[in-house]
Design an enzyme around this catalytic site. Structure first.
Site, PDB file in Angstrom:
ATOM      1  N   CYS A  13      61.758  64.497  99.640  1.00  0.00           N
ATOM      2  CA  CYS A  13      62.031  64.515  98.251  1.00  0.00           C
ATOM      3  C   CYS A  13      61.780  63.003  97.721  1.00  0.00           C
ATOM      4  O   CYS A  13      62.199  62.236  98.435  1.00  0.00           O
ATOM      5  CB  CYS A  13      63.338  65.011  98.087  1.00  0.00           C
ATOM      6  SG  CYS A  13      63.726  64.808  96.292  1.00  0.00           S
ATOM      7  N   LYS A  16      66.122  59.724  96.016  1.00  0.00           N
ATOM      8  CA  LYS A  16      66.826  59.399  97.078  1.00  0.00           C
ATOM      9  C   LYS A  16      68.309  60.406  97.115  1.00  0.00           C
ATOM     10  O   LYS A  16      68.979  60.136  96.343  1.00  0.00           O
ATOM     11  CB  LYS A  16      67.450  58.027  97.013  1.00  0.00           C
ATOM     12  CG  LYS A  16      65.977  57.352  97.165  1.00  0.00           C
ATOM     13  CD  LYS A  16      66.487  55.712  97.486  1.00  0.00           C
ATOM     14  CE  LYS A  16      65.257  55.016  98.140  1.00  0.00           C
ATOM     15  NZ  LYS A  16      65.335  53.636  98.472  1.00  0.00           N
ATOM     16  N   ASP A  46      81.994  73.777 103.978  1.00  0.00           N
ATOM     17  CA  ASP A  46      80.674  74.636 104.146  1.00  0.00           C
ATOM     18  C   ASP A  46      80.479  75.832 103.340  1.00  0.00           C
ATOM     19  O   ASP A  46      79.403  76.281 103.301  1.00  0.00           O
ATOM     20  CB  ASP A  46      80.587  74.969 105.558  1.00  0.00           C
ATOM     21  CG  ASP A  46      80.911  73.867 106.637  1.00  0.00           C
ATOM     22  OD1 ASP A  46      79.727  73.179 106.791  1.00  0.00           O
ATOM     23  OD2 ASP A  46      82.008  73.606 107.211  1.00  0.00           O
ATOM     24  N   ASP A  63      71.852  79.493 101.758  1.00  0.00           N
ATOM     25  CA  ASP A  63      71.172  78.260 102.331  1.00  0.00           C
ATOM     26  C   ASP A  63      69.785  78.686 102.398  1.00  0.00           C
ATOM     27  O   ASP A  63      69.707  79.984 102.922  1.00  0.00           O
ATOM     28  CB  ASP A  63      71.670  77.668 103.730  1.00  0.00           C
ATOM     29  CG  ASP A  63      71.919  76.436 103.916  1.00  0.00           C
ATOM     30  OD1 ASP A  63      71.137  75.785 103.382  1.00  0.00           O
ATOM     31  OD2 ASP A  63      73.029  75.858 104.333  1.00  0.00           O
ATOM     32  N   ASP A  86      77.312  78.337 108.577  1.00  0.00           N
ATOM     33  CA  ASP A  86      78.335  77.971 107.537  1.00  0.00           C
ATOM     34  C   ASP A  86      79.714  79.106 107.590  1.00  0.00           C
ATOM     35  O   ASP A  86      80.910  78.542 107.052  1.00  0.00           O
ATOM     36  CB  ASP A  86      77.923  77.789 106.085  1.00  0.00           C
ATOM     37  CG  ASP A  86      77.232  76.731 106.045  1.00  0.00           C
ATOM     38  OD1 ASP A  86      77.665  75.701 106.546  1.00  0.00           O
ATOM     39  OD2 ASP A  86      76.200  76.531 105.309  1.00  0.00           O
TER      40      ASP A  86
END
Ligand code: CO
Ligand code: CO
Ligand code: CO
Length: 342
Positions: A13, A16, A46, A63, A86
């Site tokens: 990406c 940052k 999570d 996710d 998770d």
């Protein structure tokens, strides 16, 4: 053979992103409070947890990501194992799952998508959960993952906020999936890459079942922010300080060689730059420091457990086949989330 990872351009990406960057944006949303809400957005945990009644808490997580391996079926297995993790990290049992799919129908054969979905379904089935639906969109890059719903007794929910001074830290999988997926793209370190794939598609189910027989004070899974990023969330939420012993860390085969060659994902450097609470002893090699931040996909569970239980828990995990389980450090005392690495 198609190179699925070539369609995955957003792996790095431009911005940052470290732990807290995106959660900072999420936290700017008005905070939800509700009498049944046990775990919400505020503690970087999570999954979200909602208490249904005195004996059942609902655990929800989602996710998804772009391909990190070329074989579609394996990508499906890894993405699903990662999503299911998770639920295990919260002390729960997955019940239902839904596919989340983005796919470039004009660029890739439909068989690729069906292989991804079959890989995911295999892991949902292995988890004892049921696939109940999903949603797909047309997109330039393939993306896949699951939304998973699980349950646990409200008293058995494990968060990252309960670590106590004197606790021992235990990790259930070896580190290095980030550097080794970089190695895979460079067609290097074949043995390490194979081990990383096997580790990433392995569910945290057995580890979660074993730990349910012990008093675990805090738990999270090690994923995108690496070992120290996720430990940092745990010690910050628990208001404690910790130390890690690099000599005891389990590493995947050839992970150290790959890191030494500079095959370190950019995310590792972003996390390192972002975390101000980590100090390395002067003799910790650069390669080991890098691996402490290596972003993991479908990584192991990081557990904080009373010192009196730690050896017994470790032996039970190993006996159940969680071969890489290791004691890697301890909670030293109250604190503001500082971590010392030896
Ligand atoms: Co997690
Ligand atoms: Co997650
Ligand atoms: Co729909």
């Amino acid at each position: 053979m198609i190179k699925l990872t070539e369609y995955s351009k957003s792996g790095g990406c431009a911005a940052k992103i470290g732990p807290g960057h995106l959660s900072g944006i999420l936290c700017s949303l008005p905070q939800m409070t509700h009498p049944q809400l046990m775990v919400g957005l505020d503690t970087s945990d999570d999954a979200g947890v909602y208490k249904l009644d005195a004996t059942t808490a609902l655990i929800q997580t989602v996710d998804f990501f772009t391909p990190i391996v070329d074989e579609p079926y394996v990508f499906g297995q890894i993405a699903a194992a990662n999503s299911l993790s998770d639920i295990y990290a919260m002390g729960g049992k997955p019940l239902t799952a839904m596919n989340i799919v983005a796919f470039p129908v004009c660029k890739l054969d439909a068989a690729v998508l069906s292989d991804i979905l079959r890989g995911g379904l295999e892991k949902v089935t292995e988890a004892g959960a049921v696939l109940v639906g999903g949603h797909s969109i047309q997109d330039n890059e393939p993306k896949y993952g699951l939304s998973v719903t699980g349950v646990a007794h409200p008293d058995a929910i494990l968060t990252n906020a309960g670590a106590q001074p004197g606790d021992v830290l235990l990790l259930t999988k070896a580190i290095g999936t980030g550097v080794l997926t970089m190695a895979a793209r460079a067609d290097m370190f074949e043995e390490g890459v194979r081990a990383a794939i096997d580790s990433m598609r392995q569910l945290n189910k057995t580890a979660a079942e074993v730990m349910s027989g012990f008093t675990i004070h805090a738990c999270t899974d090690v994923t995108g922010f690496g070992l120290l990023g996720h430990l940092s969330e745990m010690v910050t939420a628990s208001h404690v300080a910790a130390e890690i012993y690099t000599k005891d860390l389990p590493f995947l085969p050839e992970a150290q060689n790959a890191a030494a060659m500079g095959l370190v994902p950019e995310g590792a450097y972003h996390t390192r730059e972002y975390l101000k609470n980590v100090t390395f002893a002067s003799n910790v090699a650069d390669v080991l420091q890098d691996l402490c931040f290596d972003p993991q996909t479908s990584g192991g569970l990081l557990l904080s457990v009373a010192a009196t239980d730690a050896e017994r828990l470790l032996a039970s995990l190993r006996a159940a086949g969680v071969d890489e389980a290791s004691i890697i450090g301890r909670i030293t005392g109250k604190g503001a989330g500082t971590i010392y690495v030896y």
